[in-house]
Write a protein that holds these residues in place. Structure first.
Motif, PDB file in Angstrom:
ATOM      1  N   LYS B  56       0.807  -1.207   0.000  1.00 12.54           N
ATOM      2  CA  LYS B  56       0.000   0.000   0.000  1.00 12.54           C
ATOM      3  C   LYS B  56       0.848   1.268   0.000  1.00 12.54           C
ATOM      4  O   LYS B  56       0.525   2.222  -0.692  1.00 12.54           O
ATOM      5  CB  LYS B  56      -0.914  -0.015   1.231  1.00 12.54           C
ATOM      6  CG  LYS B  56      -1.921   1.094   1.216  1.00 12.54           C
ATOM      7  CD  LYS B  56      -2.830   0.986   2.395  1.00 12.54           C
ATOM      8  CE  LYS B  56      -3.541   2.298   2.623  1.00 12.54           C
ATOM      9  NZ  LYS B  56      -4.198   2.328   3.912  1.00 12.54           N
ATOM     10  N   PHE B  57       1.914   1.278   0.775  1.00 15.89           N
ATOM     11  CA  PHE B  57       2.692   2.510   0.897  1.00 15.89           C
ATOM     12  C   PHE B  57       3.918   2.518  -0.016  1.00 15.89           C
ATOM     13  O   PHE B  57       4.359   3.573  -0.431  1.00 15.89           O
ATOM     14  CB  PHE B  57       3.088   2.729   2.356  1.00 15.89           C
ATOM     15  CG  PHE B  57       1.901   2.950   3.238  1.00 15.89           C
ATOM     16  CD1 PHE B  57       1.305   4.188   3.296  1.00 15.89           C
ATOM     17  CD2 PHE B  57       1.350   1.918   3.967  1.00 15.89           C
ATOM     18  CE1 PHE B  57       0.197   4.403   4.091  1.00 15.89           C
ATOM     19  CE2 PHE B  57       0.248   2.122   4.762  1.00 15.89           C
ATOM     20  CZ  PHE B  57      -0.336   3.372   4.820  1.00 15.89           C
ATOM     21  N   ASP B  58       4.451   1.369  -0.306  1.00 15.72           N
ATOM     22  CA  ASP B  58       5.471   1.207  -1.333  1.00 15.72           C
ATOM     23  C   ASP B  58       6.678   2.116  -1.152  1.00 15.72           C
ATOM     24  O   ASP B  58       6.809   3.151  -1.816  1.00 15.72           O
ATOM     25  CB  ASP B  58       4.840   1.433  -2.716  1.00 15.72           C
ATOM     26  CG  ASP B  58       5.795   1.049  -3.828  1.00 15.72           C
ATOM     27  OD1 ASP B  58       6.775   0.355  -3.528  1.00 15.72           O
ATOM     28  OD2 ASP B  58       5.563   1.435  -4.973  1.00 15.72           O
ATOM     29  N   PHE B  59       7.525   1.731  -0.253  1.00 14.72           N
ATOM     30  CA  PHE B  59       8.731   2.508   0.029  1.00 14.72           C
ATOM     31  C   PHE B  59       9.703   2.515  -1.148  1.00 14.72           C
ATOM     32  O   PHE B  59      10.479   3.456  -1.324  1.00 14.72           O
ATOM     33  CB  PHE B  59       9.441   1.899   1.247  1.00 14.72           C
ATOM     34  CG  PHE B  59       9.878   2.889   2.257  1.00 14.72           C
ATOM     35  CD1 PHE B  59      10.084   4.221   1.914  1.00 14.72           C
ATOM     36  CD2 PHE B  59      10.109   2.520   3.579  1.00 14.72           C
ATOM     37  CE1 PHE B  59      10.493   5.145   2.845  1.00 14.72           C
ATOM     38  CE2 PHE B  59      10.516   3.437   4.521  1.00 14.72           C
ATOM     39  CZ  PHE B  59      10.712   4.750   4.149  1.00 14.72           C
ATOM     40  N   ASP B  60       9.661   1.504  -1.963  1.00 14.99           N
ATOM     41  CA  ASP B  60      10.634   1.375  -3.043  1.00 14.99           C
ATOM     42  C   ASP B  60      10.626   2.560  -3.999  1.00 14.99           C
ATOM     43  O   ASP B  60      11.634   2.890  -4.608  1.00 14.99           O
ATOM     44  CB  ASP B  60      10.367   0.099  -3.857  1.00 14.99           C
ATOM     45  CG  ASP B  60      10.750  -1.138  -3.097  1.00 14.99           C
ATOM     46  OD1 ASP B  60      10.989  -1.010  -1.895  1.00 14.99           O
ATOM     47  OD2 ASP B  60      10.807  -2.218  -3.698  1.00 14.99           O
ATOM     48  N   ARG B  61       9.453   3.206  -4.106  1.00 18.05           N
ATOM     49  CA  ARG B  61       9.408   4.311  -5.068  1.00 18.05           C
ATOM     50  C   ARG B  61      10.266   5.489  -4.630  1.00 18.05           C
ATOM     51  O   ARG B  61      10.560   6.371  -5.421  1.00 18.05           O
ATOM     52  CB  ARG B  61       7.965   4.739  -5.311  1.00 18.05           C
ATOM     53  CG  ARG B  61       7.303   5.388  -4.135  1.00 18.05           C
ATOM     54  CD  ARG B  61       5.810   5.316  -4.273  1.00 18.05           C
ATOM     55  NE  ARG B  61       5.195   5.320  -2.966  1.00 18.05           N
ATOM     56  CZ  ARG B  61       4.571   6.375  -2.452  1.00 18.05           C
ATOM     57  NH1 ARG B  61       4.459   7.460  -3.155  1.00 18.05           N
ATOM     58  NH2 ARG B  61       4.053   6.323  -1.262  1.00 18.05           N
ATOM     59  N   LEU B  62      10.668   5.534  -3.356  1.00 15.60           N
ATOM     60  CA  LEU B  62      11.589   6.568  -2.910  1.00 15.60           C
ATOM     61  C   LEU B  62      13.034   6.072  -2.942  1.00 15.60           C
ATOM     62  O   LEU B  62      13.937   6.737  -2.467  1.00 15.60           O
ATOM     63  CB  LEU B  62      11.249   7.007  -1.485  1.00 15.60           C
ATOM     64  CG  LEU B  62       9.866   7.597  -1.275  1.00 15.60           C
ATOM     65  CD1 LEU B  62       9.670   7.924   0.184  1.00 15.60           C
ATOM     66  CD2 LEU B  62       9.689   8.832  -2.108  1.00 15.60           C
ATOM     67  N   GLY B  63      13.226   4.879  -3.474  1.00 14.84           N
ATOM     68  CA  GLY B  63      14.576   4.329  -3.533  1.00 14.84           C
ATOM     69  C   GLY B  63      15.029   3.741  -2.221  1.00 14.84           C
ATOM     70  O   GLY B  63      16.193   3.454  -2.020  1.00 14.84           O
ATOM     71  N   THR B  64      14.102   3.561  -1.294  1.00 13.70           N
ATOM     72  CA  THR B  64      14.463   2.993   0.005  1.00 13.70           C
ATOM     73  C   THR B  64      14.003   1.554   0.056  1.00 13.70           C
ATOM     74  O   THR B  64      12.851   1.247  -0.224  1.00 13.70           O
ATOM     75  CB  THR B  64      13.810   3.797   1.136  1.00 13.70           C
ATOM     76  OG1 THR B  64      14.305   5.124   1.048  1.00 13.70           O
ATOM     77  CG2 THR B  64      14.161   3.234   2.478  1.00 13.70           C
TER      78      THR B  64
END
Lengths: 381, 196, 153
Positions: B56-64
């Motif tokens: 749902k929050f998808d941290f990967d899109r910030l490169g983390t």
């Protein structure tokens, strides 16, 4: 710190071949220990000869803190015990205080308590299944399971404004009534959840790798489960048909029709599968409770914020996702509890680890640990 | 804002792909956009840390990307209560992380001890007693969005740094090492053996 | 089985334990001497209390009160077994031979209260580090790192 070899020791085997016993330290920060558990493992080759859990890395002294708070101020602390299932500790504590102070709870509040606790059971089991699946290498199962948990968290957020530490069940009732249309959304959720559960059953428990990794691992006999004080899915996976909701029934549970799933082999697979089947039963309970829920107040009128029960002690327990969670409250008549003790099911279940892990390989240790589903907030308190 | 942040616009203006900027800006730009995190989830906040990196929050899109191995990571997210028994282990994991490294203190417990500030005999009151914290997020627990906001704030902080050794090293020298952190612990309990 | 039936059942099987049995807040309580603790526990186990749910202690100024919670699956009920030990010499009997569930729980009581259990196979601290000073759940525990909460009420 993840895994490190601490020492090597020569062990002479029976066949006189020199063997080396390795002492491997797992944790306290390790992705497969589900928190801050450290296990000192003695291995012979790859086979565990002795596994000794070292706990207390999250011992926050909650029981001591309770002694200097009023009865109402203790409720937020109980949230932080079992943080995967905050509602349970809330409810168990409130039941003990209500017993001690003879507080009556409105019927609607009891229904709401049952509903949130069954939702919490699903949420907690999703976390348990997902993370123990991730330990066996099935990362996609974790994502599916966590998605289901997220839906419950959204419903909780709508109900009480918090995603994780709800502080919802209070002595004498619950903090808020269900908002408009909430039970309808709950119904949508249970309908969809059943589909998701059968999908997960096929995805993970039907998978040949999961079967191979979990069947026959960490076998616990029914006698051991009883004498070691195991409870919840850990005991039921071994065929011990003991569920407080059914066999020492409390609140409005006798009014609902549900089954208690039990396993037969007592291995990691059965324990996991028990959790999955319990989610189906929880869906049934939620639907019945939502349909039967009467109108009315959700908290007792005229209850002082400063509860001062008469001197004495009371124990009450509920069936949490991990087993029978008991709270023992001692009062000396003042506005603060004299002593609060949380009987944590995860603590008792974790005590089985040395026995269950012995004889398995090191990679199976995390499967055994995952199938016991410890939450360290509750183990260490 | 450095020119590298508007790299698309810059390439539009100079077809052929030459942009002029400072070394610091390029390095900070690269560092800030792939902050792999060491999830030091000890308690409740760990649940929100997991939630932040999932669907749902998808941290990967910030490169983390959470990577539970200190040697692969740039930022340690301390999520949860740190007790005296746990503190030396956290410090040691921090010491194993390669430079440059940053610390996010997630949740009230890691910021100040939070709900466990009073009456607790075993809780460390704030992770900044032994770690140089860069970003503090309050909340008990904070929402996953606040954690993502913390990474964005950290990115801004990194943009102000120079690759020349600076203030940061001095700040770190003032803090105790994992060997100094006895905290009522038997000496040498954590430091047994070499890490493998 | 409700509490009165349990009292009858107990008095019939073990008349010596009968005068020690009382009912508080709807729960049966059996208060025994330190010397009789193990035998009383064994008798209760024979009676059908097959699960040891909880082991804990309460600091009662001059004494510590050991509290055991026993549950019976067959009878679907639970009861307390209590035993007082003096503060100067806090020693109890370990129930590990009867229920291995006591293994960790008695270690916890030892850790947080400093009560020793005779016959426990592995009595070490479990939650706190091994060199911790004092036993925090005692009422007179003092720790200079601990900040008392201001009294608002």
């Amino acid at each position: 710190m993840t895994m490190e070899v601490e020492s090597r020791r020569e062990v002479s085997g029976e066949d006189d071949l020199a063997r080396q016993e390795l002492v491997v330290n797992v944790g306290p920060s390790h992705p497969s220990t589900h928190g801050v558990c450290r296990v000192i493992v003695h291995v012979d080759g790859e086979v565990v000869t002795k596994a000794e859990p070292v706990i207390g890395y999250l011992h926050r002294g909650i029981e001591k803190m309770c002694e200097n708070r009023t009865y109402l101020q203790v409720v937020p602390l109980t949230d932080r015990l079992d943080y995967v299932g905050s509602m349970y500790a809330n409810w168990a504590y409130c039941r003990a205080v209500e017993r001690l102070a003879s507080i009556r709870v409105p019927e609607r509040a009891e229904y709401l308590r049952v509903i949130v606790c069954e939702m919490q059971r699903i949420a907690s089991h999703m976390m348990a299944l997902g993370s123990s699946a991730a330990d066996t290498g099935a990362a996609s199962m974790f994502i599916y399971a966590f998605d289901e948990r997220e839906r419950i968290v959204e419903l909780f957020e709508e109900l009480c404004g918090a995603r994780l530490t709800y502080n919802y069940v209070r002595p004498g009732g619950v903090s808020f009534d269900a908002p408009e249309g909430w039970t309808d959304r709950l119904k949508d959720f249970t309908n969809n959840h059943r589909t998701a559960l059968s999908e997960m059953d096929r995805l993970f428990f039907g998978n040949v790798i999961a079967r191979g990794r979990m069947k026959g691992i960490g076998v616990l006999s029914a006698e051991d489960a009883v004498s070691w004080g195991a409870s919840g899915p850990v005991a039921r996976g071994s065929g011990v048909n003991w569920d407080l909701r059914k066999h020492d029934s409390y609140s409005v549970y006798p009014r609902f029709d549900f089954d208690v799933p039990t396993g037969s082999n007592g291995d990691a697979y059965d324990r996991g599968r028990c959790r999955l089947f319990e989610c189906y039963e929880s869906c049934r309970i939620i639907e019945q409770a939502a349909a039967q829920m009467p109108e009315g107040p959700v908290k007792t009128d005229g209850l002082s914020r400063l509860i001062s029960p008469r001197p004495g002690d009371a124990y009450d327990h509920i069936e949490s996702a991990r087993g029978s969670l008991g709270v023992y409250v001692v009062s000396e008549g003042g506005p603060r509890p004299y002593r609060v003790k949380f009987r944590s099911p995860a603590f008792c279940n974790l005590a089985l680890l040395p026995m269950l892990a012995e004889g398995h390989t090191l990679s199976d240790l995390v499967v055994v640990l995952g199938s016991l589903d410890p939450v360290f907030g509750e183990v260490d308190r | 804002m450095a020119l590298v942040d508007r790299i698309g616009a810059a390439l539009d203006r100079t077809p052929g792909g030459i942009i002029l900027t400072s070394v610091d800006a390029v390095v900070d730009w690269a560092r800030g956009r792939s902050l792999w995190s060491m999830p030091m989830g000890t308690a409740c906040c760990a649940m929100e840390l997991i939630a932040a990196s999932f669907a749902k929050f998808d941290f990967d899109r910030l490169g983390t990307f959470p990577r539970p191995d200190p040697r692969h990571t740039d930022v340690m997210v301390v999520a949860g209560t740190i007790t005296r028994k746990m503190a030396p282990a956290v410090k040691r994991l921090y010491e194993q992380m390669p430079d440059p490294k940053w610390v996010i203190a997630m949740g009230n417990c890691a910021v100040s001890g939070g709900i466990f500030f009073y009456d607790s005999y075993s809780v460390v009151r704030g992770v900044d007693e032994f770690l140089p914290v860069d970003v503090y997020i309050t909340g008990c627990p904070p929402r996953p969005e606040s954690l993502q906001d913390a990474v964005l704030q950290l990115r801004e902080l990194i943009a102000t740094e120079s690759i020349a050794p600076g203030v940061r090293r001095q700040r770190e020298l003032l803090l105790p090492t994992s060997g100094d952190l006895s905290f009522g612990q038997r000496p040498g309990v954590v430091d047994e053996g070499e890490s493998g | 089985m409700n509490i009165d039936e349990l009292r009858e059942h107990l008095c019939k099987e073990h008349p010596d334990l009968c005068p020690l049995f009382s009912i508080e807040f709807g729960d049966g309580v059996l208060l025994v001497d330190r010397g009789r603790l193990f035998d009383a526990a064994a008798d209760l186990k024979e009676l059908g209390f097959d699960r040891l749910g909880m082991v804990t202690a309460v600091d009662r100024d001059e004494e510590f009160e050991l509290v055991y919670r026993l549950t019976s699956r067959a009878m679907s009920c639970g009861m307390f077994l209590k035993c007082r030990v003096p503060r100067e010499n806090p020693r109890g009997r370990s129930l590990v031979p009867l229920w291995p569930a006591a293994l960790w729980q008695e270690r916890e009581v030892y850790d947080l209260f400093g009560i020793e259990f005779e016959g426990h196979p592995d009595l070490r601290r479990i939650l706190l580090p091994e060199d911790w000073d004092g036993h925090p759940l005692r009422k007179d525990y003092a720790d200079d790192r601990m900040i008392r909460r201001p009294d608002y009420i």
